[in-house]
Design an enzyme around this catalytic site. Structure first.
Site, mmCIF file in Angstrom:
data_model
loop_
_atom_site.group_PDB
_atom_site.id
_atom_site.type_symbol
_atom_site.label_atom_id
_atom_site.label_comp_id
_atom_site.label_asym_id
_atom_site.label_seq_id
_atom_site.Cartn_x
_atom_site.Cartn_y
_atom_site.Cartn_z
ATOM 1 C CB CYS A 294 -60.319 -48.538 -58.379
ATOM 2 S SG CYS A 294 -61.063 -46.922 -58.050
ATOM 3 N NE ARG B 222 -63.420 -47.685 -62.171
ATOM 4 C CZ ARG B 222 -63.329 -46.411 -61.805
ATOM 5 N NH1 ARG B 222 -62.679 -45.558 -62.580
ATOM 6 N NH2 ARG B 222 -63.857 -45.997 -60.681
ATOM 7 C CB SER C 79 -58.995 -37.148 -54.420
ATOM 8 O OG SER C 79 -57.888 -36.270 -54.458
#
Length: 323
Positions: free
Chosen positions: A200, A220, A322
């Site tokens: 990420c 990102r 998540s």
């Protein structure tokens, strides 16, 4: 990531809350005199408000959840002034964030190695990610594959040899050199299938001006309620630590996020709890001055070598994670 069909209603509610927090009205200036020039939390709160005001609902295929999403967010941290950007409107577990950063700098590729450092942040992705569990590249329990620090310390070349991106950066900076390519990137599309998760926060670009070291970090995708403060802490600490071991003065750290979002199951807690709390001033980060080299970071440095001083915070918030 925040999502809800009645975005306009939430926008009004959250703006009302944030008007009070930011002291825009005369009444709020009287009841909330906090000077936001001295509080880094305003960047975080402004980003949350922007997601609610401008966000678009996007379905996330990996998690099967909706996200309220914006594109492009820019944050900056005063590392030289030691304004540690930890969230104060909830308790943030800074030790886990720094432990994870240490694991990246050491090139770890196992969740077990991260646990030994003091964080369980990779347990789920290494052991509960269904697509990774069925991937033939997975070597067994706790294996993360070729992700993050593995790429930063052992990027594979076509001839089978590897590149240690971090060591090259440290060697150059210690000599006072900046080739305008002092970059460590974890983003290797050719090996995405060999890891449990694409990075990420994927690239860190160091810049040296005279004896002052700067950092620009690129991300990102960002889970704002849960993951962002991990990333903020890591960007700040990375610059502070690399400046220390290369003998430079830390300057400003710039944090650029492409996709910033709030998951639908996080929205209510963000709206009804966190955004109604008043922030505290930023604390300071102390790093053991005995840490003088990359070898120190690789061998003996632990969480005991870091201390956050003056951290005031509200109660924790149990945001859903998540996988």
């Amino acid at each position: 990531m925040v999502h809800d069909g009645s975005a306009v209603v939430y926008t009004l509610d959250l703006c009302g809350t944030l008007v009070s927090v930011f002291g825009i009205s005369q009444a709020s200036q009287a009841s909330h005199p906090l000077d936001f020039q001295e509080v880094d939390m305003h960047q975080y709160l402004e980003l949350c408000r922007r997601i609610v005001d401008e966000g678009v609902w996007i379905e996330n295929e990996r998690t099967g959840k909706r996200c309220l999403t914006i594109i492009n967010a820019d944050l900056s941290y005063d590392v030289g002034g030691n304004k540690f950007p930890i969230i104060t409107t909830r308790k943030s577990y800074w030790k886990a964030a720094i432990a994870e950063l240490l694991g990246y700098l050491r090139g770890y590729g196992s969740a077990a190695e991260f646990r030994k450092l003091g964080t369980k942040s990779w347990d789920a992705n290494a052991n509960l990610n269904t697509s990774w569990l069925s991937n033939p590249a997975r070597k067994g329990e706790d294996d993360m594959g070729r992700v993050y620090g593995v790429q930063g310390r052992r990027w594979l070349k076509p001839d089978g040899k590897s590149v240690d991106q971090l060591r090259k950066i440290v060697i150059n900076l210690a000599k006072g050199l900046d080739d305008r390519g002092e970059i460590m990137t974890f983003y290797n599309p050719g090996e995405f299938d060999l890891g449990c998760l694409r990075p990420c926060m994927h690239t860190h670009n160091f810049s040296l001006m005279s004896d002052t070291l700067y950092l620009t970090s690129y991300q990102r995708s960002c889970d704002v309620p849960l993951g962002l403060n991990f990333n903020q802490i890591q960007v700040f600490t990375l610059l502070a630590l690399i400046a220390q071991i290369t003998g430079k003065t830390a300057g400003q750290a710039y944090h650029k996020i492409v996709n910033a979002h709030i998951y639908e199951d996080q929205l209510d807690l963000m709206k009804s709890v966190q955004l109604k709390r008043e922030p505290f001033e930023s604390p300071e980060l102390k790093i053991n001055p005995s840490i003088k080299s990359l070898e120190d970071v690789e061998t003996w440095v632990t969480l005991d070598d870091f201390e956050v001083v003056g951290y005031q915070h509200h109660d924790p918030i149990a945001y859903p994670f998540s996988v």
